[in-house]
Design a protein around this motif. Structure first.
Motif, mmCIF file in Angstrom:
data_model
loop_
_atom_site.group_PDB
_atom_site.id
_atom_site.type_symbol
_atom_site.label_atom_id
_atom_site.label_comp_id
_atom_site.label_asym_id
_atom_site.label_seq_id
_atom_site.Cartn_x
_atom_site.Cartn_y
_atom_site.Cartn_z
ATOM 1 N N LEU A 71 40.545 29.656 46.709
ATOM 2 C CA LEU A 71 40.960 31.023 47.005
ATOM 3 C C LEU A 71 41.740 31.607 45.834
ATOM 4 O O LEU A 71 41.513 32.749 45.439
ATOM 5 N N ILE A 72 42.632 30.819 45.269
ATOM 6 C CA ILE A 72 43.418 31.295 44.117
ATOM 7 C C ILE A 72 42.486 31.648 42.963
ATOM 8 O O ILE A 72 42.664 32.682 42.310
ATOM 9 N N ASP A 73 41.472 30.817 42.727
ATOM 10 C CA ASP A 73 40.506 31.128 41.662
ATOM 11 C C ASP A 73 39.806 32.459 41.938
ATOM 12 O O ASP A 73 39.641 33.273 41.028
ATOM 13 N N LEU A 74 39.392 32.678 43.187
ATOM 14 C CA LEU A 74 38.726 33.933 43.537
ATOM 15 C C LEU A 74 39.652 35.127 43.339
ATOM 16 O O LEU A 74 39.249 36.158 42.802
ATOM 17 N N LEU A 75 40.892 34.980 43.792
ATOM 18 C CA LEU A 75 41.841 36.086 43.689
ATOM 19 C C LEU A 75 42.161 36.429 42.239
ATOM 20 O O LEU A 75 42.379 37.586 41.901
ATOM 21 N N SER A 76 42.174 35.427 41.378
ATOM 22 C CA SER A 76 42.585 35.675 39.995
ATOM 23 C C SER A 76 41.437 35.886 39.026
ATOM 24 O O SER A 76 41.660 36.240 37.882
ATOM 25 N N SER A 77 40.195 35.713 39.491
ATOM 26 C CA SER A 77 39.081 35.787 38.537
ATOM 27 C C SER A 77 38.076 36.886 38.832
ATOM 28 O O SER A 77 36.896 36.698 38.634
#
Length: 179
Positions: A71-77
């Motif tokens: 989720l963090i990857d999706l939110l930041s990328s």
């Protein structure tokens, strides 16, 4: 329009900025502005709803086999990546400290975000609608993201990026309450 309103609020102050000036800066008629917005402070709402929509899309894209790091990857990328609206949004959030009308709009946006996030999390869980657990998780995520944006906006001298602060907030929220 939202960015134009924020620019004027920063330059002149909210009280001194007129609806007519916002409309002129945005290139629309005053009548059109009044059709869509009940007051001048609410002109910033589209800036906030863009972020809500991007975050909800990230939550819908978050696969069940991915952990919080996914989720963090999706939110930041890309789903909710930094852009010009993010700069304007941070400027607007800074104004919420002294402008109650803008603070009300900011909090209303987060009130609207919660059911959007809950729907996305329910979809991810394969539920037809959010249950209590999903609703609480959506509220925790929403609050974590709100607080991280405020922390970043109010502490502009911090070396951490908004993405880093938001990622840390998501991890903290995912841990839940201590036993």
């Amino acid at each position: 329009m939202a960015r134009a309103a924020v620019r004027l609020f920063l330059d002149k102050g909210v009280a001194e900025t007129t609806v007519e000036e916002i409309a002129a800066e945005a290139g629309i008629s005053t009548r059109t502005l009044w059709r869509y917005f009940p007051n001048k402070e609410s002109c910033v709402m589209p800036l906030l709803t863009e972020g809500i929509e991007r975050t909800a899309e990230c939550l819908r894209s978050w696969r069940r086999d991915q952990g919080v790091s996914g989720l963090i990857d999706l939110l930041s990328s890309g789903c909710a990546g930094a852009s010009e609206p993010t700069v304007a949004m941070l400027d607007m959030v800074r104004l919420t400290r002294t402008e109650p009308g803008l603070r009300a709009v900011w909090l209303e946006a987060h009130h609207q975000a919660e059911p959007a996030f809950a729907e996305a999390l329910a979809q991810r869980a394969g539920l037809p609608e959010p249950d209590l657990v999903i609703s609480i998780r959506a509220a925790m995520l929403n609050s974590a993201l709100r607080v991280s944006v405020e922390h970043h906006a109010f502490n502009a001298d911090t070396p951490e990026s908004l993405a880093a602060v938001s990622a840390e907030a998501v991890v903290i929220a995912a841990r839940g309450l201590p036993s």
